[in-house]
Design an enzyme around this catalytic site. Structure first.
Site, PDB file in Angstrom:
ATOM      1  N   TYR A   1      -9.561   5.624   6.832  1.00 56.55           N
ATOM      2  CA  TYR A   1      -9.791   6.044   8.216  1.00 56.55           C
ATOM      3  C   TYR A   1     -10.818   7.176   8.177  1.00 56.55           C
ATOM      4  CZ  TYR A   1      -5.482   3.594   9.590  1.00 56.55           C
ATOM      5  OH  TYR A   1      -4.512   2.652   9.836  1.00 56.55           O
TER       6      TYR A   1
ATOM      7  N   TYR B 106       3.615   6.680  10.043  1.00 52.90           N
ATOM      8  CA  TYR B 106       2.770   5.566   9.636  1.00 52.90           C
ATOM      9  C   TYR B 106       3.598   4.442   8.999  1.00 52.90           C
ATOM     10  CZ  TYR B 106      -1.475   3.182   8.088  1.00 52.90           C
ATOM     11  OH  TYR B 106      -2.477   2.260   7.897  1.00 52.90           O
TER      12      TYR B 106
ATOM     13  N   HIS C  49       0.847  -1.190   0.000  1.00 60.30           N
ATOM     14  CA  HIS C  49       0.000   0.000   0.000  1.00 60.30           C
ATOM     15  C   HIS C  49       0.883   1.240   0.000  1.00 60.30           C
ATOM     16  CE1 HIS C  49      -4.128  -1.649   1.569  1.00 60.30           C
ATOM     17  NE2 HIS C  49      -3.606  -2.371   0.594  1.00 60.30           N
TER      18      HIS C  49
ATOM     19  N   PRO D 286      -5.072   0.392  18.485  1.00 58.26           N
ATOM     20  CA  PRO D 286      -4.823  -0.092  17.122  1.00 58.26           C
ATOM     21  C   PRO D 286      -4.782   1.010  16.064  1.00 58.26           C
ATOM     22  CG  PRO D 286      -7.058  -0.621  17.822  1.00 58.26           C
ATOM     23  CD  PRO D 286      -6.357  -0.094  19.023  1.00 58.26           C
TER      24      PRO D 286
ATOM     25  N   LYS E  66       0.457   0.017  15.043  1.00 52.29           N
ATOM     26  CA  LYS E  66       1.819  -0.021  15.561  1.00 52.29           C
ATOM     27  C   LYS E  66       2.118  -1.224  16.463  1.00 52.29           C
ATOM     28  CE  LYS E  66       3.279   3.312  13.356  1.00 52.29           C
ATOM     29  NZ  LYS E  66       3.636   2.720  12.101  1.00 52.29           N
TER      30      LYS E  66
END
Length: 389
Positions: free
Chosen positions: A200, A384, A72, A292, A296
């Protein structure tokens, strides 16, 4: 029986450490409380940083991940009914790989079996002993028979409720914790993901996440009350709720179907300090937990493994204790940065019961700044994809 390193816990952290040690010629034994099938039955996170993917390659267990995992290069943030893509690769030159934790565990188990590594499952009464001295050992029972395993070091990869962290309580352990006032209701369904990248969503009804385990299996979450019950959520109710928290075009494109797993998970941040007690080391969830949001948890366990493996390899190859002495400080420096990021993501994307009108406006301004500033987007992307080890 004697070995060089006893690893308590046969999750991804314990298996990864065990395989790296085996490859380096360092004897180790893994002890696990439950059965191998039970371990493989756990459905967990599946967004891997490049650092963790590289460790799997180094362990000789990355071939299937490279073949079947989904790279991704970005993800979507949605708020105020609009999509905003965070271009991970464009901002950092890196990407993440979506590959389920169950598959990571299976690959590591297969690699360990092929290498002849020793894993003892369904053990009880595991207790670390004398780890503050020169001759630590671990006792356990198997099929009603007591056993003793002498060793040089003990790696506690056994999670928050395991015996490793309990063994160091009262020995200078300090803990830090933040409990969030909501949970995540999550489902797994054998339907194609609504998007080829994660979504998200910040919405007045609460947070939502659209994720996946493969091109044909989806993982979805919605923010829920802590006192909610899974039994109160039919599949139809869940699908209606998550679609209500997404932009209209995304909701209309979503394929629904029967869930194959459904659960509610509370969210918390937790850190134990230090992570080393003599010859016992806390690794992964035994020493720290993140919400979550930001994916991580598994990746932090992998960075602990990186630091501990390097330290043990240095000890046996060079008779140097420098890496062992520095393990806790080195690992915690990265842990706290990941804790900060996960806390920030959680605060930015969820609706809190006490946030009020001012707090909501601040959150909206944060999201607008985040998506409108390349510097802010780069900071998000850098964290990220994973900070360097």
């Amino acid at each position: 029986m004697r070995t060089q390193v006893v690893i308590i816990g046969s999750g991804p952290a314990g298996l990864l450490l065990g395989q790296l040690l085996t490859n380096a010629g360092i004897d180790n034994v893994i002890l696990e409380r439950v059965s191998q099938d039970y371990v493989l039955g756990r459905i967990r996170a599946g967004v891997l940083e490049e650092g963790m993917a590289g460790l799997l390659d180094e362990a000789g267990a990355g071939e299937r991940m490279r073949r079947e995992g989904l790279p991704h290069d970005g993800f979507d943030l949605t708020f105020s009914g609009k999509h905003h893509r965070i271009d991970l690769h464009g901002l950092t030159g890196k990407h993440v790989i979506v590959y389920g934790q169950t598959e990571v565990t299976r690959d590591l188990m297969d690699r360990r079996a092929a290498a002849g590594g020793i894993s003892i499952y369904e053990v009880a009464d595991v207790h670390p002993h004398d780890f503050d001295g020169e001759r630590p050992y671990v006792t356990y029972s198997k099929d009603g028979v007591e056993h003793r395993l002498d060793c040089d070091f003990i790696a506690g990869c056994d999670g928050y409720h395991g015996p490793s962290r309990k063994a160091v309580e009262g020995k200078g352990l300090e803990t830090f914790e933040r409990v969030y006032p909501f949970g995540w209701l999550g489902i797994v369904a054998d339907v194609p993901p609504v998007s080829h990248e994660l979504i998200y969503s910040n919405h007045p009804r609460g947070f939502a996440l659209c994720s996946m385990r493969s091109a044909t299996r989806s993982r979805y979450y919605v923010q829920c009350a802590l006192d909610d019950r899974v039994e109160a959520w039919s599949d139809d109710r869940f699908w209606d709720e998550i679609r209500s928290r997404l932009p209209a075009e995304t909701a209309e494109a979503m394929t629904t179907g029967p869930s194959i797993e459904k659960s509610i998970a509370p969210l918390r941040s937790f850190v134990a300090e230090p992570l080393r007690f003599g010859r016992l080391f806390l690794v992964g969830d035994a020493g720290h937990i993140v919400p979550p949001t930001g994916a991580k948890g598994l990746n932090l366990a992998a960075s602990d493994v990186r630091y501990l493996f390097d330290a043990l390899q240095e000890y046996y190859a060079e008779q140097s204790a420098a890496g062992i002495d520095g393990y806790s400080a080195r690992a915690l420096a990265r842990v706290w940065k990941a804790e900060r990021f996960s806390w920030w993501m959680t605060n930015t994307l969820h609706r809190f019961p006490d946030m009020g009108a001012f707090g909501q406006r601040i959150q909206e301004a944060e999201l607008e700044y985040l998506t409108g500033s390349r510097a802010a987007s780069t900071s998000l992307a850098e964290n990220y994809v994973g900070l360097p080890y």
